[in-house]
Design a protein around this motif. Structure first.
Motif, PDB file in Angstrom:
ATOM      1  N   LYS A 114       5.323  34.422  87.841  1.00 48.38           N
ATOM      2  CA  LYS A 114       5.071  35.817  88.220  1.00 48.38           C
ATOM      3  C   LYS A 114       3.569  36.040  88.434  1.00 48.38           C
ATOM      4  O   LYS A 114       2.754  35.830  87.531  1.00 48.38           O
ATOM      5  CB  LYS A 114       5.596  36.767  87.133  1.00 48.38           C
ATOM      6  N   PHE A 163      11.488  41.447  91.379  1.00 49.26           N
ATOM      7  CA  PHE A 163      10.331  40.680  90.910  1.00 49.26           C
ATOM      8  C   PHE A 163      10.522  40.282  89.447  1.00 49.26           C
ATOM      9  O   PHE A 163      10.267  39.144  89.056  1.00 49.26           O
ATOM     10  CB  PHE A 163       9.070  41.537  91.062  1.00 49.26           C
ATOM     11  N   GLU A 170       7.316  34.551  92.403  1.00 45.72           N
ATOM     12  CA  GLU A 170       7.231  35.913  92.922  1.00 45.72           C
ATOM     13  C   GLU A 170       5.760  36.333  93.008  1.00 45.72           C
ATOM     14  O   GLU A 170       5.010  36.195  92.050  1.00 45.72           O
ATOM     15  CB  GLU A 170       7.977  36.885  92.012  1.00 45.72           C
TER      16      GLU A 170
END
Length: 981
Positions: A114, A163, A170
Motif C-alpha cells: 500500500k 485500496f 495499490e
C-alpha cells in the motif's frame, strides 16, 4: 513513438537501493484488518483489508539509516525522530521514475503493498498519473507484476475501499488540498472535507481512517509545497504512514537524508542539459534613459532603480540608486535624458512615473527612440527561432526533433479572441519573424519546406479553457487546469515524433510545473523577470522544463555533450540571470557555493580491510582546511586559481602529509573536485564551424593509424576459481563484525514552574551488547550476495560455509552481508582485470565524417585550432588536454593525430572506457603510438582504482587488436612524452 527507459542508470539505482536497505532485516509480512460494510438490506457484511506491517524495530531502522548515511557521506542522524526520509534529486534526473521503481523494489523485497503519493497540486498530480500509465509495461517487464493506481476522487470513495481490501500493489495519488482542512471530531457542520467524513462507501468509517488502517508507505513529491502548514502536517500524520519518503530538488527541511544528487552533481555528471543564456541586455546601452525597477519600499517611500548615471568626469555608467518619492530623475542621475521624469507613486509591486506610467518590479523602461517592450519581445522571438533552426540543422542527422518553449504571462498575447484570426501579438510576431528568417536563409527555407511549409502548423498554445473552450489565464493550481495538463502529458511523446508538425509551443508561465519535454532546447521568457507578483515562480522551475536529456526518434536518450544544451532567451542582463539562478540554488540547497569549509569534509568515510567504517571527523577536516590555507589553495574559504590548477596537475599536493589522511585520499579528492566545480551558465554563442582537413584525413599516415585502432573487441574473463575462493575464505576468517549495542541514558527530570521541564543533574551513559537468546531472523544471504556480485550460488555457499565467519551473522545480519559483499567484490575486481582477455571482432568503430567539407556544431567547452588533425578545430576539456594538443601539433615527429570521439568506447568489466588521443609518430622504428589518457599525473597509482583498472583493460585490448600500437597512459606532459620516443 514510445520513450524507452534504461533500468540500470546508477544515479537512479542508488536512491532505490537506499530505500530498500533502510528496511534490512524486515520480513515479508502484511497486516490484516476487518472492514464492515452496511448493505441496502441493513445487514452488516464483513470484509478483510490488507496493509503493510513493519517487523523490525526503530532501533534496527536507525542502525540501517546511520550505516547508509555513513556510506554515502551524508550528515548522520543522531536519532531517528520520525520515519521520514529525505531524497534530494535535481530536476530532470528522473525523480518520479525513482520513487515508482522504489515502490516496485519494496514490494519485491518485503511484500509492502500500500502506497500513497501526496502531491502539492494539479500539475504534479497529472504528471505522476501520466508516468504511472507510461511506466506500467516497463515495470511489468522488470518485475513480472502489475500495480493498480488511481487519483483520489471524493466522488468515488469506492476506490478507497478497494485500496484497503486489495492484496496487490495499490498506489493512490492525492493532492494535499484534498485532506488538509478541518478536522472536526464529530464530522458535523459540513466543514470537513469528504475524506474526514463517515461514509457508507467506506463501511461507515471515515476514508482517512481506512487509509490509515493500511499503514501505507507515503511518498511526498515536493514536500516543501506539501507539508508546509500546521494543518498539512496534521493531515500527513493522519495517514499513519509506515514510513514517509520525501523527494525534491528544493527541500526546505531535511529529515534523515538517505540520498543526495544536488544541482551541481547533476550538471557535472551530465545528467541534465547544460545551460546557456541568450541575453537581450547583455551589453549596456547608455544612450538615452534607462530605468529598471529592482525593488520598492512603500513604508520609506523609496525605490531601488538601475539608471544611466553621469559621473564626475562626465562619463555615463549603469548604476543602482535609491530614489525617493517625487525625486526628479534628472537631478538624481545628472543625465538630461531623464528630464521631466519623477516617481509619483509606488507600492509593493511597481512604481508610477509622472502620474500615469506604471513600471512593475523587474521590468525595464527605455526611451521611445530605443527599443520598446514589444520590439524587445520581437527580438527575443526572432533569436529563439534562429537558434531553433541552427540546432535542428545540426541534430536532424541524429534523429532528434527540436522543440522550443515560449513562456508568456497573458494568454491574450498569444490568443486574442477579438481579432479576426484570433492571433495575439506574440503569435503574429512569431509568424512574421519566421517568414523573414526562412526567406533570407536557404537552409532555414529547406527545413521549413520539409516541415510542410505552413507556419500555422508549427506553433500551438497550451492553455486552460473556459466553458466556451476559450483559452484563459489561470494559476496552474485549479481544476480548470486539468484538461490542459492532460493534453500536455498525453502529447509528450506525440510531440517528439517527426510526424507531428508542432515545434514551437506557447505556454502560460503558471503551467511551468506541468510542461516538460526532453527535446525542449530553447526556452524564451516572454515575461518580465521575477517580481513580487510572481515570487512563487522559481527560475529553476521554469528552466527545469527543458533540462531533461534529449531523445531520438527511437525514444532513446542521447547522452552527447554537443547535443544536450538548453538555450534560455532572457529579458535581463546576463549577469543578473546568473546571480538570480545562483541565489536560488543557495536558498534551495542551504549552501554557499564557492566556499570550502571543514563541514564539507567531516562526514567523509572509508571502510578498512576488516569492514570497519571510519569517519574523517571534525578534527581532521579542520586540519585539512588549515593545510589548504597554508598552501594558498584557499583564501577566506574560497578556492584560488592555484587550487583548481593543482587539482588538475598534481592533486596529491592538496592533502596534508600526515599518514592519517592516506586512507581518505580518494574521498577527499572527489569531494574537493565537487566543491571546485559549480554550475557554469554560459553566454549563448552561435555554432562553431569546423572544416575537414582533407590532406590529413586521406593521408597514408592517418589511414595507417585508423586501420590499426578501428576494430572493436569482446572480452572474456577467466580466473582460478579455487584460488579465488580460498582468497575470499582467508579474508572472511579475519572479518570483524560489530555487535549491535543498546545505549542507555539515565537522568532525573525536574519540573520547574518557570523553566518548565528540564534535565536534572548529569546524564549517565551506558551501553551493552544485545542478547541473542531468542529467535533471530536471518536474511537470505546467498540471494543477496548473488544479486550484489553475480557469482553462482554454489560458489557463494562454499565460500561462506568453508569460512569461520558465518556464525557472526547473528551479531548484525545486514552489516555481515555488506562486509562479505565488499570482501568478494574487491577480490573479484582485481581478478577480473588480471584474468581479462580480448578477442578482435570484425565490427569497426564508425568514423562520422561530414558529407560537406564544412560542418557546424555546438561545443560545450573550448575548441582550439590545429593543423595535423582531420578537422581544423578540436574540442578540449582541460588545460592539460589543450597543452598536449598544441605539443602534438607543433612537433616534427607527429604526422597526424585525432581526438577520439565519445562513441569510441572499449568495453571493460567496470564499464565502458573512452580513450583520449590517437597519434601517428614517425620514429626510428616507424611506430604508431596511441596515447590513451592525458591526466594531471604520470603515476598510474595516483588515479582512482576504477580508472587504473580500466587502463589495464585497455592495454590488453590494444595488445590484442593492434600489437604494433604502443599504448601509453597516463600522460601529463606532451613534450616529455614526445622527447622520450
Amino acid at each position: 513513438m514510445k520513450l524507452k527507459f534504461n533500468p540500470n542508470l546508477p544515479h537512479q539505482q542508488e536512491p532505490v537501493q537506499a530505500a530498500v536497505q533502510l528496511f534490512a532485516g524486515q520480513s515479508r509480512a502484511s497486516s490484516r484488518f476487518t472492514i464492515s460494510t452496511r448493505s441496502f438490506l441493513s445487514s452488516v457484511l464483513t470484509d478483510e483489508g490488507a496493509g503493510n506491517r513493519l517487523t523490525i524495530s526503530d532501533v534496527r531502522l536507525t542502525d540501517n539509516l546511520r550505516a547508509l548515511q555513513m556510506d554515502k557521506g551524508l550528515d548522520v542522524s543522531e536519532k531517528l525522530g520520525s520515519r521520514d526520509f529525505t531524497i534530494e534529486m535535481e530536476t530532470g534526473t528522473g525523480k518520479t521514475y525513482v520513487y515508482l521503481r522504489t515502490i516496485m523494489e519494496l514490494n519485491k523485497e518485503y511484500d509492502f503493498k500500500k502506497f500513497i503519493i501526496v502531491v502539492p497540486g494539479v500539475a504534479i498530480r497529472e504528471g505522476v498519473k501520466a508516468s504511472l500509465d507510461m511506466l506500467l509495461p516497463h515495470f511489468q517487464s522488470l518485475y513480472g507484476t502489475k500495480y493498480h493506481h488511481f487519483i483520489y476522487d471524493s466522488q468515488n470513495l469506492g476506490q478507497v475501499a478497494e485500496f484497503a481490501r486489495s492484496n496487490s500493489i495499490e498506489i493512490m495519488v492525492i493532492n494535499i488540498a484534498a485532506f488538509n482542512k478541518s478536522f472536526e471530531e464529530d464530522g458535523k457542520g459540513g466543514k470537513d472535507l469528504v475524506i474526514h467524513r463517515q461514509s457508507e462507501k467506506t463501511g461507515g468509517r471515515k476514508p482517512i481512517e481506512l487509509l490509515a488502517e493500511t499503514n501505507p508507505i507515503v511518498i511526498i513529491d515536493e514536500p516543501q509545497s506539501v507539508d508546509n502548514t500546521k494543518n498539512a502536517k496534521k493531515a500527513m500524520n493522519a495517514l499513519n504512514a509506515l514510513a514517509t519518503f520525501r523527494y525534491s530538488a528544493t527541500h526546505r527541511e531535511i529529515k534523515n537524508p538517505i540520498y543526495e544528487l544536488t544541482a551541481v552533481d547533476a550538471y557535472n555528471q551530465k545528467l541534465v542539459k547544460q545551460i546557456e543564456v541568450l541575453s537581450i541586455f547583455e551589453d549596456e546601452d547608455l544612450n538615452g534613459s534607462f530605468i529598471k525597477v529592482l525593488s520598492t519600499n512603500p513604508a520609506k517611500k523609496t525605490a531601488e532603480l538601475e539608471l544611466n548615471l553621469k559621473g564626475k568626469t562626465g562619463k555615463l555608467s549603469r548604476v543602482t540608486k535609491t530614489v525617493k518619492y517625487k525625486d526628479l530623475l534628472e537631478e538624481v542621475t545628472g543625465n538630461q535624458a531623464y528630464a521631466g521624469l519623477r516617481i509619483t507613486n509606488l507600492d509593493d509591486y511597481s512604481i508610477e512615473l509622472n502620474g500615469h506610467e506604471r513600471i512593475p518590479i523587474g521590468s525595464i523602461k527605455t526611451e521611445s527612440t530605443l527599443y520598446s517592450d514589444d520590439e524587445l519581445k520581437r527580438i527575443m522571438i526572432r533569436e529563439t527561432i534562429k537558434t531553433h533552426f541552427e540546432r535542428q540543422l545540426i541534430l536532424r542527422e541524429k534523429g532528434i526533433k527540436v522543440l522550443s518553449l515560449f513562456f508568456i504571462d497573458k494568454v491574450a498575447n498569444y490568443r486574442d479572441y477579438d481579432a479576426h484570426d484570433q492571433k495575439g501579438k506574440y503569435a503574429l510576431m512569431f509568424e512574421e519573424e519566421l517568414h523573414k528568417l526562412t526567406q533570407n536563409n536557404m537552409f532555414y527555407q529547406q527545413l521549413f519546406n520539409e516541415w510542410g511549409g505552413s507556419v500555422d502548423k508549427l506553433h500551438e498554445g497550451y492553455f486552460s479553457t473556459d466553458n466556451k473552450q476559450r483559452a484563459k489565464d489561470t494559476t496552474g493550481k485549479t481544476n480548470d487546469d486539468i484538461s490542459t495538463y492532460d493534453l500536455i502529458m498525453k502529447r509528450k511523446e506525440v510531440l517528439l515524433s517527426e510526424k507531428n508538425s508542432y515545434r514551437f509551443i506557447f505556454s502560460h508561465s503558471a503551467l511551468r510545473e506541468g510542461w516538460d519535454n526532453p527535446n525542449v532546447f530553447q526556452i524564451c521568457m516572454l515575461k518580465d523577470p521575477q517580481t513580487k507578483l510572481d515570487k512563487n515562480i522559481r527560475l529553476r522551475q521554469e528552466i527545469g522544463r527543458g533540462l531533461r536529456i534529449a531523445v531520438n526518434q527511437k525514444g532513446e536518450r542521447v547522452f552527447d555533450d554537443g547535443v544536450n544544451i538548453l538555450t534560455v532567451t532572457a529579458n535581463e542582463v546576463f549577469s543578473d540571470f546568473v546571480d538570480r539562478f545562483q541565489k536560488e540554488l543557495e536558498e534551495d540547497e542551504g549552501v554557499n557555493y564557492g566556499k570550502i569549509t571543514f563541514d564539507k569534509f567531516k562526514n567523509l568515510t572509508y571502510r578498512d580491510e576488516e569492514g570497519t567504517r571510519h569517519v574523517l571527523g571534525e578534527r581532521l577536516a579542520k586540519q585539512l582546511i588549515k593545510h589548504l590555507e597554508r598552501e594558498e589553495l584557499l583564501d577566506k574559504n574560497k578556492p584560488t586559481e592555484k587550487l583548481e590548477r593543482t587539482l588538475q596537475t598534481n592533486p596529491i599536493v592538496t592533502l596534508p602529509a600526515e599518514s592519517e589522511f592516506i586512507p581518505y585520499r580518494e574521498v577527499i579528492l572527489n569531494r574537493m573536485d565537487e566543491l571546485t566545480h559549480k554550475i557554469e551558465i554560459k553566454r549563448h554563442k552561435p555554432p562553431v564551424k569546423i572544416k575537414l582537413n582533407k590532406q590529413i584525413r586521406f593521408s597514408e599516415e592517418f589511414e595507417s593509424l585508423w586501420n590499426r585502432i578501428k576494430y572493436k573487441s569482446v572480452y572474456s574473463v577467466s580466473f582460478n576459481e579455487l584460488s579465488f575462493k580460498n582468497e575470499c575464505i582467508r579474508a572472511l576468517n579475519e572479518l570483524d563484525v560489530r555487535k549491535i549495542v543498546y545505549n542507555i541514558e539515565k537522568a532525573s527530570i525536574v519540573i520547574d514552574s518557570d523553566a518548565g521541564v528540564q534535565t536534572g543533574g548529569r546524564i549517565i551513559n551506558d551501553s551493552g551488547a544485545l542478547s541473542y537468546s531468542g529467535k533471530i531472523r536471518i536474511p537470505d544471504v546467498i540471494r543477496y550476495l548473488q544479486n550484489e556480485t553475480g557469482l553462482k550460488r554454489k560458489l557463494l555457499i562454499e565460500i561462506l560455509t568453508e569460512s569461520t565467519s558465518l556464525g557472526k551473522i547473528i551479531y548484525n545480519p545486514q552489516l555481515y552481508m555488506e562486509l562479505v559483499r565488499d570482501v568478494i567484490r574487491k577480490r573479484m575486481q582485481h581478478r577480473l582485470v588480471d584474468g581479462i582477455k580480448y578477442e578482435k571482432l570484425g565490427e569497426e568503430y564508425v568514423m562520422e565524417l561530414p558529407s560537406d567539407e564544412e560542418i557546424e556544431g555546438f561545443f560545450e567547452g573550448k575548441t582550439i585550432e590545429v593543423n595535423k588533425s582531420i578537422y581544423d578545430r578540436i574540442p578540449v576539456d582541460s588545460i592539460v588536454e589543450s597543452e598536449f594538443a598544441k605539443e602534438l601539433d607543433c612537433h616534427e615527429k607527429v604526422k597526424c593525430f585525432m581526438k577520439l570521439p565519445s562513441s569510441f568506447k572499449i568495453d571493460t568489466p567496470l564499464g565502458t572506457y573512452n580513450p583520449d588521443w590517437a597519434v601517428y609518430v614517425k620514429g626510428v622504428e616507424n611506430k604508431v603510438y596511441f596515447v590513451v589518457e592525458t591526466k594531471g599525473t604520470e603515476i598510474l597509482e595516483d588515479l582512482k582504482p576504477a580508472e587504473q583498472d580500466k587502463i589495464r583493460c585497455a592495454r590488453v585490448h590494444f595488445k590484442e587488436i593492434a600489437p604494433e600500437v604502443d599504448f601509453r597512459a597516463p600522460i601529463k606532459n606532451g613534450k616529455v612524452f614526445l622527447n622520450s620516443l
